[in-house]
Design a protein around this motif. Structure first.
Motif, PDB file in Angstrom:
ATOM      1  N   SER A   2      -4.627   3.234 -13.221  1.00  0.00           N
ATOM      2  CA  SER A   2      -4.015   2.346 -14.037  1.00  0.00           C
ATOM      3  C   SER A   2      -2.667   1.865 -13.384  1.00  0.00           C
ATOM      4  CB  SER A   2      -3.662   2.529 -15.714  1.00  0.00           C
ATOM      5  OG  SER A   2      -2.933   1.297 -16.049  1.00  0.00           O
ATOM      6  N   CYS A   3      -2.185   0.486 -13.233  1.00  0.00           N
ATOM      7  CA  CYS A   3      -0.992   0.059 -12.786  1.00  0.00           C
ATOM      8  C   CYS A   3       0.202  -0.082 -13.748  1.00  0.00           C
ATOM      9  CB  CYS A   3      -1.505  -1.232 -11.885  1.00  0.00           C
ATOM     10  SG  CYS A   3      -1.893  -2.636 -13.115  1.00  0.00           S
ATOM     11  N   GLU A   4      -0.203   0.364 -15.006  1.00  0.00           N
ATOM     12  CA  GLU A   4       0.845   0.273 -15.641  1.00  0.00           C
ATOM     13  C   GLU A   4       2.047   0.869 -15.485  1.00  0.00           C
ATOM     14  OE1 GLU A   4      -0.489   1.422 -19.644  1.00  0.00           O
ATOM     15  OE2 GLU A   4      -2.095  -0.116 -19.546  1.00  0.00           O
ATOM     16  N   HIS A   5       2.099   2.196 -14.973  1.00  0.00           N
ATOM     17  CA  HIS A   5       3.419   2.963 -14.496  1.00  0.00           C
ATOM     18  C   HIS A   5       3.576   2.824 -13.059  1.00  0.00           C
ATOM     19  CE1 HIS A   5       2.901   4.443 -18.422  1.00  0.00           C
ATOM     20  NE2 HIS A   5       1.914   4.751 -18.343  1.00  0.00           N
ATOM     21  N   LEU A   6       2.810   1.929 -12.239  1.00  0.00           N
ATOM     22  CA  LEU A   6       3.155   1.837 -10.660  1.00  0.00           C
ATOM     23  C   LEU A   6       4.290   1.145 -10.514  1.00  0.00           C
ATOM     24  CD1 LEU A   6      -0.397   1.640  -9.296  1.00  0.00           C
ATOM     25  CD2 LEU A   6       1.143   3.717  -9.482  1.00  0.00           C
ATOM     26  N   CYS A   8       5.946  -1.419  -7.744  1.00  0.00           N
ATOM     27  CA  CYS A   8       5.983  -1.806  -6.236  1.00  0.00           C
ATOM     28  C   CYS A   8       6.994  -1.639  -5.152  1.00  0.00           C
ATOM     29  CB  CYS A   8       5.940  -3.383  -6.337  1.00  0.00           C
ATOM     30  SG  CYS A   8       5.587  -4.347  -4.879  1.00  0.00           S
ATOM     31  N   ALA A   9       6.564  -1.021  -4.034  1.00  0.00           N
ATOM     32  CA  ALA A   9       7.434  -0.820  -2.848  1.00  0.00           C
ATOM     33  C   ALA A   9       8.166  -2.038  -2.481  1.00  0.00           C
ATOM     34  CB  ALA A   9       6.692  -0.030  -1.767  1.00  0.00           C
ATOM     35  N   ARG A  10       7.738  -3.142  -2.705  1.00  0.00           N
ATOM     36  CA  ARG A  10       8.039  -4.431  -1.906  1.00  0.00           C
ATOM     37  C   ARG A  10       9.439  -4.785  -2.908  1.00  0.00           C
ATOM     38  NH1 ARG A  10       4.923  -9.791  -0.195  1.00  0.00           N
ATOM     39  NH2 ARG A  10       6.664 -10.806   0.929  1.00  0.00           N
ATOM     40  N   CYS A  11       9.059  -5.055  -4.163  1.00  0.00           N
ATOM     41  CA  CYS A  11      10.118  -5.785  -5.143  1.00  0.00           C
ATOM     42  C   CYS A  11      10.380  -4.774  -6.182  1.00  0.00           C
ATOM     43  CB  CYS A  11       9.174  -6.955  -5.614  1.00  0.00           C
ATOM     44  SG  CYS A  11       7.904  -6.416  -7.253  1.00  0.00           S
ATOM     45  N   SER A  12      10.080  -3.606  -6.326  1.00  0.00           N
ATOM     46  CA  SER A  12      10.629  -2.676  -6.993  1.00  0.00           C
ATOM     47  C   SER A  12      10.590  -3.024  -8.545  1.00  0.00           C
ATOM     48  CB  SER A  12      12.268  -2.350  -6.772  1.00  0.00           C
ATOM     49  OG  SER A  12      12.509  -1.943  -5.349  1.00  0.00           O
ATOM     50  N   ASN A  13       9.533  -3.648  -8.931  1.00  0.00           N
ATOM     51  CA  ASN A  13       9.036  -4.062 -10.103  1.00  0.00           C
ATOM     52  C   ASN A  13       7.728  -3.388 -10.587  1.00  0.00           C
ATOM     53  OD1 ASN A  13      11.311  -5.863 -11.149  1.00  0.00           O
ATOM     54  ND2 ASN A  13      10.771  -7.202  -9.346  1.00  0.00           N
ATOM     55  N   PRO A  14       7.409  -3.537 -11.684  1.00  0.00           N
ATOM     56  CA  PRO A  14       6.168  -2.839 -12.382  1.00  0.00           C
ATOM     57  C   PRO A  14       5.138  -3.688 -11.788  1.00  0.00           C
ATOM     58  CG  PRO A  14       7.785  -2.920 -14.202  1.00  0.00           C
ATOM     59  CD  PRO A  14       8.518  -3.520 -12.952  1.00  0.00           C
ATOM     60  N   VAL A  15       4.074  -3.065 -11.300  1.00  0.00           N
ATOM     61  CA  VAL A  15       3.102  -3.749 -10.482  1.00  0.00           C
ATOM     62  C   VAL A  15       2.411  -4.638 -11.623  1.00  0.00           C
ATOM     63  CG1 VAL A  15       0.648  -3.295  -9.391  1.00  0.00           C
ATOM     64  CG2 VAL A  15       2.597  -2.048  -8.792  1.00  0.00           C
ATOM     65  N   CYS A  20       5.479 -10.452  -7.029  1.00  0.00           N
ATOM     66  CA  CYS A  20       5.209 -10.855  -5.802  1.00  0.00           C
ATOM     67  C   CYS A  20       3.896 -10.490  -5.218  1.00  0.00           C
ATOM     68  CB  CYS A  20       6.203  -9.594  -4.932  1.00  0.00           C
ATOM     69  SG  CYS A  20       5.210  -8.027  -4.681  1.00  0.00           S
ATOM     70  N   PRO A  21       3.431 -11.147  -4.118  1.00  0.00           N
ATOM     71  CA  PRO A  21       1.890 -11.277  -3.763  1.00  0.00           C
ATOM     72  C   PRO A  21       1.391  -9.753  -3.457  1.00  0.00           C
ATOM     73  CG  PRO A  21       3.353 -12.772  -2.425  1.00  0.00           C
ATOM     74  CD  PRO A  21       4.281 -11.926  -3.476  1.00  0.00           C
ATOM     75  N   THR A  22       2.487  -8.792  -3.186  1.00  0.00           N
ATOM     76  CA  THR A  22       1.871  -7.368  -2.980  1.00  0.00           C
ATOM     77  C   THR A  22       1.318  -6.922  -4.342  1.00  0.00           C
ATOM     78  OG1 THR A  22       3.334  -7.211  -1.139  1.00  0.00           O
ATOM     79  CG2 THR A  22       2.269  -5.166  -1.990  1.00  0.00           C
ATOM     80  N   CYS A  23       2.181  -7.000  -5.439  1.00  0.00           N
ATOM     81  CA  CYS A  23       1.981  -6.706  -6.877  1.00  0.00           C
ATOM     82  C   CYS A  23       0.540  -7.257  -7.123  1.00  0.00           C
ATOM     83  CB  CYS A  23       3.002  -6.849  -7.816  1.00  0.00           C
ATOM     84  SG  CYS A  23       4.313  -6.138  -7.484  1.00  0.00           S
ATOM     85  N   ARG A  24       0.652  -8.649  -7.092  1.00  0.00           N
ATOM     86  CA  ARG A  24      -0.781  -9.344  -7.679  1.00  0.00           C
ATOM     87  C   ARG A  24      -2.033  -8.674  -6.878  1.00  0.00           C
ATOM     88  NH1 ARG A  24       3.094 -13.433  -7.804  1.00  0.00           N
ATOM     89  NH2 ARG A  24       2.735 -14.223  -5.742  1.00  0.00           N
ATOM     90  N   ILE A  25      -2.025  -8.328  -5.743  1.00  0.00           N
ATOM     91  CA  ILE A  25      -3.009  -7.837  -4.811  1.00  0.00           C
ATOM     92  C   ILE A  25      -3.440  -6.545  -5.411  1.00  0.00           C
ATOM     93  CG2 ILE A  25      -3.832  -7.110  -2.666  1.00  0.00           C
ATOM     94  CD1 ILE A  25      -2.082  -9.666  -1.286  1.00  0.00           C
TER      95      ILE A  25
END
Length: 60
Positions: A2-6, A8-15, A20-25
């Motif tokens: 699950s991506c609930e607790h991940l 993002c290394a790019r924007c430092s927000n929850p996936v 950001c585009p990286t989170c959405r992908i």
């Protein structure tokens, strides 16, 4: 997984937020599922099958 607790290394927000585009992908890859059949379609196929079975039984 699950991506609930991940985070993002790019924007430092929850996936899960997809800021950001990286989170959405990443979120779309984690939540990708195969094509599913709607329950209504399964029920309609079952009713059609039962109707065909009753018709064939009465013809004999």
């Amino acid at each position: 997984m699950s991506c609930e607790h991940l985070i993002c290394a790019r924007c430092s927000n929850p996936v899960i937020e997809g800021r950001c585009p990286t989170c959405r992908i990443s979120r779309s890859e984690l939540h990708r599922h195969g094509p599913s059949v709607p329950p209504v379609l399964v029920l309609a196929a079952l009713v059609a099958f039962l109707f065909a079975a009753v018709v064939l039984q009465r013809m004999q």
